[in-house]
Design a protein around this motif. Structure first.
Motif, PDB file in Angstrom:
ATOM      1  N   LYS B 208       0.884  -1.304  -0.071  1.00  0.00           N
ATOM      2  CA  LYS B 208      -0.119   0.179  -0.126  1.00  0.00           C
ATOM      3  C   LYS B 208       0.883   1.130  -0.183  1.00  0.00           C
ATOM      4  CE  LYS B 208      -3.904  -0.869   2.885  1.00  0.00           C
ATOM      5  NZ  LYS B 208      -4.762  -0.555   4.085  1.00  0.00           N
ATOM      6  N   GLY B 211       2.697   1.655  -3.167  1.00  0.00           N
ATOM      7  CA  GLY B 211       1.624   2.213  -4.335  1.00  0.00           C
ATOM      8  C   GLY B 211       1.738   0.833  -5.122  1.00  0.00           C
ATOM      9  N   THR B 212       2.129  -0.167  -4.935  1.00  0.00           N
ATOM     10  CA  THR B 212       2.307  -1.299  -6.071  1.00  0.00           C
ATOM     11  C   THR B 212       0.844  -1.917  -5.771  1.00  0.00           C
ATOM     12  OG1 THR B 212       3.522  -2.571  -4.149  1.00  0.00           O
ATOM     13  CG2 THR B 212       4.780  -1.965  -6.060  1.00  0.00           C
ATOM     14  N   GLU B 214      -1.658  -0.678  -6.114  1.00  0.00           N
ATOM     15  CA  GLU B 214      -2.643  -0.014  -7.100  1.00  0.00           C
ATOM     16  C   GLU B 214      -2.531  -0.641  -8.706  1.00  0.00           C
ATOM     17  OE1 GLU B 214      -4.028   4.411  -7.500  1.00  0.00           O
ATOM     18  OE2 GLU B 214      -4.489   2.398  -6.371  1.00  0.00           O
ATOM     19  N   GLN B 215      -0.990  -1.126  -8.787  1.00  0.00           N
ATOM     20  CA  GLN B 215      -0.768  -1.797  -9.987  1.00  0.00           C
ATOM     21  C   GLN B 215      -1.541  -3.156  -9.818  1.00  0.00           C
ATOM     22  OE1 GLN B 215       2.040  -0.132 -12.117  1.00  0.00           O
ATOM     23  NE2 GLN B 215       0.470  -1.282 -13.648  1.00  0.00           N
ATOM     24  N   ILE B 216      -1.506  -3.799  -8.829  1.00  0.00           N
ATOM     25  CA  ILE B 216      -1.973  -5.123  -8.489  1.00  0.00           C
ATOM     26  C   ILE B 216      -3.561  -5.228  -8.882  1.00  0.00           C
ATOM     27  CG2 ILE B 216      -2.407  -7.002  -6.748  1.00  0.00           C
ATOM     28  CD1 ILE B 216       0.478  -7.242  -7.856  1.00  0.00           C
ATOM     29  N   ASN B 217      -4.016  -3.976  -8.493  1.00  0.00           N
ATOM     30  CA  ASN B 217      -5.391  -4.069  -8.221  1.00  0.00           C
ATOM     31  C   ASN B 217      -6.007  -3.938  -9.625  1.00  0.00           C
ATOM     32  OD1 ASN B 217      -5.777  -4.438  -5.476  1.00  0.00           O
ATOM     33  ND2 ASN B 217      -6.361  -2.180  -5.133  1.00  0.00           N
ATOM     34  N   VAL B 218      -5.468  -3.317 -10.473  1.00  0.00           N
ATOM     35  CA  VAL B 218      -5.996  -3.332 -11.995  1.00  0.00           C
ATOM     36  C   VAL B 218      -5.548  -4.421 -12.790  1.00  0.00           C
ATOM     37  CG1 VAL B 218      -5.661  -0.724 -11.825  1.00  0.00           C
ATOM     38  CG2 VAL B 218      -3.708  -1.950 -13.017  1.00  0.00           C
ATOM     39  N   THR B 219      -4.885  -5.388 -12.105  1.00  0.00           N
ATOM     40  CA  THR B 219      -4.699  -6.735 -12.868  1.00  0.00           C
ATOM     41  C   THR B 219      -5.758  -7.564 -12.422  1.00  0.00           C
ATOM     42  OG1 THR B 219      -3.615  -7.661 -11.063  1.00  0.00           O
ATOM     43  CG2 THR B 219      -2.275  -6.586 -12.514  1.00  0.00           C
ATOM     44  N   PRO B 220      -5.907  -8.630 -13.398  1.00  0.00           N
ATOM     45  CA  PRO B 220      -6.823  -9.891 -13.167  1.00  0.00           C
ATOM     46  C   PRO B 220      -6.956 -10.412 -11.896  1.00  0.00           C
ATOM     47  CG  PRO B 220      -6.368  -9.842 -15.179  1.00  0.00           C
ATOM     48  CD  PRO B 220      -5.135  -8.977 -14.647  1.00  0.00           C
ATOM     49  N   ILE B 221      -5.708 -10.319 -10.919  1.00  0.00           N
ATOM     50  CA  ILE B 221      -5.403 -11.176  -9.813  1.00  0.00           C
ATOM     51  C   ILE B 221      -6.915 -11.005  -8.825  1.00  0.00           C
ATOM     52  CG2 ILE B 221      -4.318 -11.270  -7.618  1.00  0.00           C
ATOM     53  CD1 ILE B 221      -1.789 -10.249  -9.210  1.00  0.00           C
ATOM     54  N   LYS B 222      -7.313 -12.031  -8.431  1.00  0.00           N
ATOM     55  CA  LYS B 222      -8.600 -11.675  -7.401  1.00  0.00           C
ATOM     56  C   LYS B 222      -8.049 -11.607  -6.016  1.00  0.00           C
ATOM     57  CE  LYS B 222     -11.453 -14.622 -10.467  1.00  0.00           C
ATOM     58  NZ  LYS B 222     -10.272 -15.358 -11.453  1.00  0.00           N
ATOM     59  N   LYS B 373     -10.678  -4.463  -2.973  1.00  0.00           N
ATOM     60  CA  LYS B 373      -9.882  -4.006  -4.071  1.00  0.00           C
ATOM     61  C   LYS B 373     -10.406  -2.709  -4.728  1.00  0.00           C
ATOM     62  CE  LYS B 373      -7.677  -6.521  -7.204  1.00  0.00           C
ATOM     63  NZ  LYS B 373      -7.463  -7.643  -8.140  1.00  0.00           N
ATOM     64  N   THR B 374     -12.113  -2.850  -4.610  1.00  0.00           N
ATOM     65  CA  THR B 374     -12.336  -1.386  -5.154  1.00  0.00           C
ATOM     66  C   THR B 374     -13.164  -0.714  -4.044  1.00  0.00           C
ATOM     67  OG1 THR B 374     -14.168  -2.938  -5.916  1.00  0.00           O
ATOM     68  CG2 THR B 374     -13.011  -2.060  -7.460  1.00  0.00           C
ATOM     69  N   ASN B 375     -13.037   0.748  -3.980  1.00  0.00           N
ATOM     70  CA  ASN B 375     -14.022   1.349  -2.995  1.00  0.00           C
ATOM     71  C   ASN B 375     -14.891   2.195  -3.538  1.00  0.00           C
ATOM     72  OD1 ASN B 375     -11.756   2.416  -3.387  1.00  0.00           O
ATOM     73  ND2 ASN B 375     -11.803   3.578  -1.740  1.00  0.00           N
TER      74      ASN B 375
END
Lengths: 312, 375
Positions: B208, B211-212, B214-222, B373-375
Motif C-alpha cells: 500500500k 503504491g504497488t 494500485e498496480q496489482i488491483n488493476v490486474t485480473p488477480i483476484k 479491491k474497489t471502494n
C-alpha cells in the motif's frame, strides 16, 4: 443487416458518459463525458487537482463513479470489471513497480498475473524494452527516472491491452526522456491501442490526437489541439520589459486589458477591443516608465487557450 | 492456482532480497531463546539479606548458617543494630532483614518459644512474597530439627504428641521443576506470532505504502489469490521458525518433546491461520508500516501478557480469564505445552484446535471483507 452496423460504436473504444465522483465533501469531478476512438491518443490536460487521476481511477475500475456510465470496448465498467482489467494497461502516476525486484522479474511477474508469457507480446514492447534490456538484472528501484518510466510502460503493455491508460507519465522525467516517451506513444498508436494520457504540461497537448481540457473537475473543451487553438478569438500579444513585476501590474490596470499572464520570460496579453492597437500599448508602457519594451503579436498555444477558457 | 504460485514466487524473491529478513528469521529465535529463557525466570535467586544476630548463641548461629548456605540468599550485611538494618532496606541495599533478638536461645529453651523477626521489602511483590516464604521454609525446617534435638529432655510420648503433616510433592511432567522446560514452548509461540502477525501485516501494508497495490488491483488477480499468495510464504516461514526454535530448544535446553511432532505442526498451522488473519486485519486498518507496527504491537503485548506465559492464568481475575477466550496466544501456549511436555494426543487438544480454527475463520472473514479491491 450489414447496413445496420453502428459504425460510430464500432470505432469507439471508450465511452464515458456523465460521470461524477465526490470524496466526502469535495466534488472531484462532475459530469464528465468523452469518447476515445480506437488507436487514438487522447489527452487529459489540466493542472494538479483538476480531477485527471480520479477519472483514470474510475476508468481502471479502482473506484466507482457516483453516477454515469463508462464502456470499454462495449464492456460496462461496473458489471464487466473483470474483463476490463484483462484488456486495460495502467501506469499509475506514482511509480509503482516492485523496487526490490529486478527489471526482468517485474516484467515476468506482470506478464504472469495476466496469464501471458513475455515472449508472446514481446514485439509490442521490443523497442522500448531494448533501452532497458542491458539493465535487466538491476533492481527496479535502482533505475533512473526515465528508465523506470520505460519499464513501467513495458509492464503495462506486456499483456497487449486494448486500452492503455497513463497517469501523468512524464511528470518528474527529464526533457530528453519525455520526448522519447512521447515518440514511443506515437508508435504504439499504430498497434491500434487506444491511449489515454494525462499531463499537466500544456506543451504535450499538441502531441495528442485530441485533448480534453479539464479544470476543477469539469471539462472546458474537447477537440483536436489545432481546433482548440483556432478557437482562440483574441489577438495575442507578447510583451517584454525590464521590470517584469511592474509590467504585469501596469498591464492589468490598463483600461483595455482582457487577460495578462506571465509566460516564461514574456507576458501574454489580450485586449478587450476587437482591434488591438500595439502602438497604443507601447505608448502606455512608455508613460509608465518602462524600459527595453518589446511588443509583438504571436500565435496562441494550448496554454493560452486553457487560460482563456478558464476565464469563461 | 498458477497466479497464486506466481505471487508466492514473487514474495519469496522479495523476502530473500530483504536484508533484514534473514537476521529476523535466524537471529531472533536464537536471541529470544538464549536470553528470554534465562532472563524470564520465575525462580527468585540472589535475594539480598541482612542478618542482625544479637543473640550470638549456638542456635542463632545455626540459623544464620542455614541462610548463608541457601542458594537463594546472598548475605549482604551483618550488623547488631536493628536501625542500621532498617536503613539498608530503606535504601534498597537488601531485600530482607533477619532479626534474631537477644536471649533468643534462652527463651527457646526456657519457654519453648522464641521469635525471629523478618523484615521484607515488598516493593517487588514477587520477590517479597517468594523471599519471605523461602525464609519461612528454612526456619520451619530448622524448627523440626530443634524439636528432635531438644526432645531428649522430654519423654518419648511427648514427641509422638507432636503431630506434623508430612507433605511429599510429586511434580509431574517436569519433575525437576525446570522452568526452562516451561518457558521454551512459550518463547516458541512468541516467535511464531512475530512472524505471523508483524511480518505479514507489514508486508501487506508495504504494498500500500509503495503504491504497488494500485498496480496489482488493476490486474485480473483476484482478492483471494492475492491474500493466499501473500499468506502462504509467511505460513511456511513461521513453521520453519518453529522447527528451528524446537531444534535450538532441544540442543540448548534439552526440552522434552514427548508428543507427536506432526501434531505440533498441525496445531501451529491452525494457530497461524488465526495469527495471519490478524496480520491481514491489521494491514487493512493501517496505511503505513509504522501504523501497522503499532497496531500489531498493541495486540501482541496484550495477547502475550494475558497468555499465561509469565504469570499463571489461574491467578488472574475471572474477567481476565474470560478475556483469554479471545486470546489465541494463550490457546497455543497451552496446546504446545500439553503436546511437548505432557505428550497429549489429538483427542486431548481437539476442542482447542476446533476453537482456534473457528476463530481463524471469523478473523479471516472479517479481514477479507475489510480488504477491498474497489471502494
Amino acid at each position: 443487416m450489414f447496413l445496420n452496423i453502428d459504425y460510430q460504436n464500432l470505432m469507439t473504444s471508450l465511452r464515458v458518459k456523465n460521470i461524477s465522483k465526490k470524496y466526502d465533501k469535495v466534488q472531484a469531478i462532475s459530469d464528465i463525458s468523452f469518447n476515445a476512438e480506437k488507436g487514438e491518443l487522447f489527452g487529459l490536460i489540466g493542472p494538479d487537482g483538476a480531477g485527471k487521476t480520479t477519472i483514470f481511477r474510475i476508468l481502471t475500475t479502482l473506484i466507482l463513479p457516483d453516477n454515469g456510465e463508462v464502456f470499454f470496448e462495449n464492456l460496462d465498467i461496473i458489471k464487466d470489471f473483470k474483463k476490463i482489467r484483462q484488456i486495460t494497461g495502467y501506469m499509475p502516476g506514482k511509480y509503482s513497480l516492485y523496487q526490490d525486484l529486478t527489471v526482468e522479474e517485474n516484467l515476468n511477474f506482470f506478464a504472469a498475473v495476466f496469464g501471458v508469457k513475455v515472449e508472446d507480446n514481446y514485439y509490442l514492447i521490443k523497442e522500448i524494452y531494448e533501452h532497458i534490456a542491458p539493465f535487466k538484472k538491476r533492481l527496479a528501484g535502482k533505475l533512473s527516472g526515465g528508465m523506470k518510466q520505460k519499464l513501467a510502460l513495458c509492464c503495462a503493455l506486456i499483456h497487449k491491452p486494448q486500452i492503455l491508460i497513463l497517469d501523468e507519465p512524464t511528470t518528474g522525467v527529464d526533457a530528453v526522456s519525455r520526448k522519447e516517451f512521447w515518440e514511443m506513444l506515437q508508435k504504439l498508436k499504430t498497434q491500434n491501442i487506444t491511449i489515454l494520457v494525462s499531463t499537466p504540461y500544456m506543451d504535450e497537448a499538441a502531441l495528442c490526437n485530441r485533448v480534453a481540457l479539464i479544470q476543477k473537475g469539469k471539462i472546458l473543451d474537447i477537440d483536436t489541439p489545432e481546433n482548440i487553438i483556432s478557437k482562440f478569438q483574441h489577438k495575442l500579444i507578447s510583451v517584454k520589459s525590464f521590470d517584469k513585476q511592474k509590467l504585469i501590474k501596469d498591464l492589468r490596470s490598463y483600461e483595455f486589458s482582457n487577460s495578462v499572464f506571465a509566460f516564461g520570460e514574456s507576458i501574454h496579453y489580450t485586449d478587450k477591443r476587437q482591434k488591438t492597437d500595439v502602438k497604443e500599448i507601447v505608448e502606455y508602457l512608455i508613460n509608465k516608465n518602462h524600459k527595453e519594451i518589446k511588443v509583438e503579436e504571436i500565435k496562441p498555444n494550448i496554454e493560452d487557450c486553457f487560460m482563456d477558457l478558464m476565464k469563461k | 492456482m498458477r497466479t497464486i504460485l506466481h505471487i508466492i514466487q514473487k514474495e519469496f524473491i522479495q523476502i530473500t532480497r530483504d536484508k533484514m529478513m534473514l537476521p529476523i528469521i535466524f537471529v531472533v529465535p536464537i536471541v529470544q531463546l538464549l536470553f528470554l529463557v534465562y532472563a524470564a525466570t520465575l525462580e527468585i535467586k540472589n535475594i539480598d539479606l541482612c542478618i542482625v544476630d544479637n543473640d550470638l548463641s549456638t542456635v542463632s548461629r545455626e540459623i544464620t548458617q542455614k541462610f548463608e548456605a541457601s542458594p537463594f540468599f546472598v548475605v549482604k550485611g551483618k550488623t547488631f543494630s536493628v536501625e542500621q538494618s532498617e536503613k539498608l532496606i530503606e535504601t534498597g541495599q537488601v531485600d530482607i532483614v533477619l532479626n534474631i533478638p537477644h536471649n533468643f536461645e534462652k527463651d527457646l529453651i526456657r519457654n519453648k518459644k522464641a521469635g525471629i523477626q523478618i523484615l521484607v521489602d515488598a516493593i517487588n511483590q514477587t520477590t517479597g512474597s517468594i523471599g519471605s516464604s523461602y525464609c519461612n521454609q528454612i526456619i520451619f525446617n530448622y524448627n523440626k530439627n530443634i524439636i528432635t534435638k531438644f526432645s531428649d529432655l522430654k519423654t518419648l510420648f511427648e514427641i509422638q504428641d507432636i503431630k506434623t503433616i508430612n507433605i511429599e510433592h510429586q511434580f509431574w511432567y517436569n519433575p525437576d521443576l525446570n522452568y526452562k522446560v516451561f518457558m521454551v514452548p512459550g518463547i516458541l509461540v512468541i516467535l511464531v506470532t512475530i512472524i505471523g502477525m508483524f511480518l505479514s501485516a507489514m508486508n501487506l501494508v508495504k504494498e500500500k505504502e509503495i503504491g504497488t497495490i494500485e498496480q496489482i488491483n488493476v490486474t485480473p488477480i483476484k482478492k483471494h489469490q492475492f491474500i493466499i499468495g501473500k499468506m502462504i510464504p509467511f505460513l511456511i516461514i513461521a513453521l520453519f521458525e518453529l522447527a528451528f526454535g524446537l531444534t535450538l530448544g532441544k540442543i540448548l535446553f534439552n526440552i522434552p518433546i514427548i508428543g507427536n511432532l506432526w501434531l505440533v505442526f498441525l496445531s501451529a498451522t491452525v494457530y497461524l491461520f488465526v495469527i495471519l488473519g490478524f496480520g491481514l486485519l491489521i494491514s487493512t486498518l493501517s496505511n503505513t508500516q509504522q501504523q501497522a507496527m503499532f497496531v500489531a504491537w498493541f495486540f501482541m503485548l496484550v495477547f502475550i501478557m494475558m497468555s499465561g506465559l509469565f504469570t499463571p492464568i489461574e491467578s488472574m481475575p475471572v474477567w481476565a480469564q474470560k478475556l483469554n477466550l479471545i486470546n489465541p496466544v494463550a490457546f497455543f501456549i497451552k496446546i504446545l505445552r500439553m503436546v511437548l511436555l505432557k505428550g497429549s494426543e489429538i483427542k486431548d487438544i481437539k476442542n482447542d484446535l476446533f476453537y482456534l480454527f473457528g476463530y481463524g475463520v471469523v478473523v479471516f472473514s472479517f479481514a477479507t471483507i475489510r480488504y477491498k479491491k474497489t471502494n
